[in-house]
Design a protein around this motif. Structure first.
Motif: not given
Ligand SMILES: Cc1cc2nc3c(=O)[nH]c(=O)nc-3n(C[C@H](O)[C@H](O)[C@H](O)COP(=O)(O)O)c2cc1C
Length: 340
Positions: A48-60, A77-89
Motif C-alpha cells: 500500500s502507499d503507506k509502504y512506498i519506501h518498500m518499492r525502492s530496493w537497495p542494490r545489491p 545446497a545454498f541459502s538465498l539471503y535477500a532484502y527485496e520488498q514490494g513491487y517496484s511500481g
C-alpha cells in the motif's frame, strides 16, 4: 496420467506455481513461466502507499550463501539471503500489470498485496479483482513486514474485510512458526479459500572480516533447499487441522520435493529460489520429474497420493520405544567400569 490440479476452483495444468517475488514482476516472466507449463503465477506483492519506501530496493539486494556446496554441478545446497520488498511500481502500475498479464497469459494469475489497515487491504483487493486477476494472495507474512502488525491485531480484520468485499478466491500466506496451525484455522474461519505455507524466515548473517551484518546491515529474508523440512512439517500439521487446500512453499528443488509436499497434504507447490538459481527450465524439469514418478508408480492423478504420508504418521504416545529393561540400568558414573 495428468498433472492437472484443481485449486480454489481454478484448473491448473500443473501443481507447480511460480511464487510471488522477482520472477513474477514483469509480464515477460509470465510468458516464460507459461512456456515451462507452470500451473499459475502469483505476482510480486504490491504494498500500500503507506509502504512506498518498500518499492525502492537497495542494490545489491541478494546474497547467495554457501554457494560452494554444489552437488554434481547443480547447486542443491545454498541459502538465498535477500532484502527485496514490494513491487517496484505504483499501485496504478500494478493494476495495469495485472491487466496486461491477463490479456496475454493463459495460466491463472494470482495478485498479491500487503497493507496494514483493513480498509486498505479491502480497497487494494477490490482493484486486483477489477483488474482481472483470478485470485488474490494476502501476504501477511513478509520477513520485512513491520513487527507491530500482529496476526490477531491486524490481519484477522484484513482477511475478513477482503473476503467480504471480493468474489474471487482469497489465499492467505502465513509465516513459519508455532502459530501456523492456529492461524490456518483462523484464516479458514475468516473465509479464506486456501493457505500458503510458509513465507521465508527473517534471518541475519555476519561478515566476520568486517565485523558487521552482511549486505545492508539489517535482517533479511532467508531460505534455501533446507527450508523445506520445516514447511513440510507445517503443511502436515495444517492439513490435519483445516479442510481448505494448502499451497506449500519453501525449499523445493525437484519433482520429488513436490511429491513430498503433496503426500503431506498440499494441493499446489509454489517455487521461486530454484528458478532464480537454476533458471526457468527448472519448472519444466520439475514437471517432468513428477510425471516420471507417476508413470513409475502407476499414479494417474495427484489426488491419489494427496495426504498419503499423513495416513501413517504416528504420534508421540504411539511410538514404539525401547523399554529400558537393562540389568545394569543407565550408567550415571564416569569411567567407573571398563567398557565390555
Ligand atoms: C527474493 C525474494 C523475494 C520474495 N518476494 C516475495 C513477495 O514479494 N511476496 C511474497 O509473498 N513472497 C515473496 N517471497 C517468498 C516466495 O514467494 C516463496 O514463498 C519463498 O521464497 C519460498 O519458496 P522457495 O524456497 O522456492 O524460494 C520472496 C522470496 C525471495 C527469495
Amino acid at each position: 496420467m495428468s498433472l492437472t490440479t484443481t485449486f480454489v476452483g481454478l484448473t491448473l495444468q500443473s501443481p507447480v506455481i511460480v511464487a510471488s517475488g522477482p520472477a513474477s514482476h514483469d509480464v515477460n516472466q509470465i510468458r516464460l513461466a507459461q512456456e515451462q507449463k507452470a500451473g499459475a503465477v502469483v505476482l510480486k506483492t504490491a504494498c500500500s502507499d503507506k509502504y512506498i519506501h518498500m518499492r525502492s530496493w537497495p542494490r545489491p539486494r541478494y546474497k547467495l550463501l554457501d554457494w560452494d556446496k554444489q552437488i554434481a554441478g547443480r547447486s542443491k545446497a545454498f541459502s538465498l539471503y535477500a532484502y527485496e520488498q514490494g513491487y517496484s511500481g505504483t499501485l496504478e502500475d500494478y493494476w495495469q500489470f495485472i491487466k496486461v498479464c491477463k490479456k496475454h497469459a493463459s495460466v491463472p494469475i494470482i495478485g498479491s498485496i500487503f497493507a496494514d489497515e483493513a480498509h486498505e487491504w479491502k480497497e487494494m483487493a477490490v482493484k486486483v479483482e477489477q483488474s482481472g486477476a483470478d485470485a488474490i494472495e494476502l501476504d501477511i507474512s513478509s520477513p520485512h513486514r513491520p513487527g507491530s502488525l500482529g496476526f490477531e491485531k491486524t490481519f484477522v480484520a484484513a482477511i475478513k474485510a477482503v473476503v467480504s468485499a471480493v468474489k474471487f478466491p482469497v489465499l492467505v500466506k502465513l509465516s513459519p512458526g508455532p502459530d501456523v496451525v492456529q492461524q490456518s484455522i483462523s484464516a479458514q474461519e475468516c473465509g479464506a479459500k486456501a493457505v500458503t505455507l510458509c513465507n521465508r524466515l527473517r534471518g541475519v548473517d555476519v561478515d566476520i572480516e568486517n565485523q558487521r551484518p552482511i549486505l545492508h546491515g539489517y535482517f533479511g529474508g532467508i531460505g534455501g533447499p533446507w527450508a523445506k523440512y520445516y514447511t513440510f512439517r507445517h503443511v502436515a500439521e495444517a492439513a490435519q487441522a483445516v479442510s481448505i487446500p494448502i499451497s506449500g512453499t519453501g525449499g523445493t528443488m525437484s519433482g520429488e520435493d513436490v511429491i513430498k509436499y503433496i503426500m503431506l497434504g498440499a494441493t499446489t507447490v509454489q517455487i521461486l529460489s530454484v528458478i532464480m538459481i537454476n533458471g526457468w527450465e527448472s519448472i519444466g524439469r520439475i514437471n517432468g520429474e513428477i510425471e516420471q514418478h507417476m508413470k513409475q508408480k502407476g499414479i494417474s492423478s495427484l489426488d491419489q497420493i494427496r495426504g498419503k504420508a499423513l495416513e501413517s504418521m504416528t504420534y508421540p504416545d504411539e511410538i514404539i520405544r525401547w523399554s529400558g529393561e537393562s540389568k545394569k540400568g543407565p550408567r550415571n558414573t564416569w569411567n567407573e567400569e571398563k567398557s565390555e
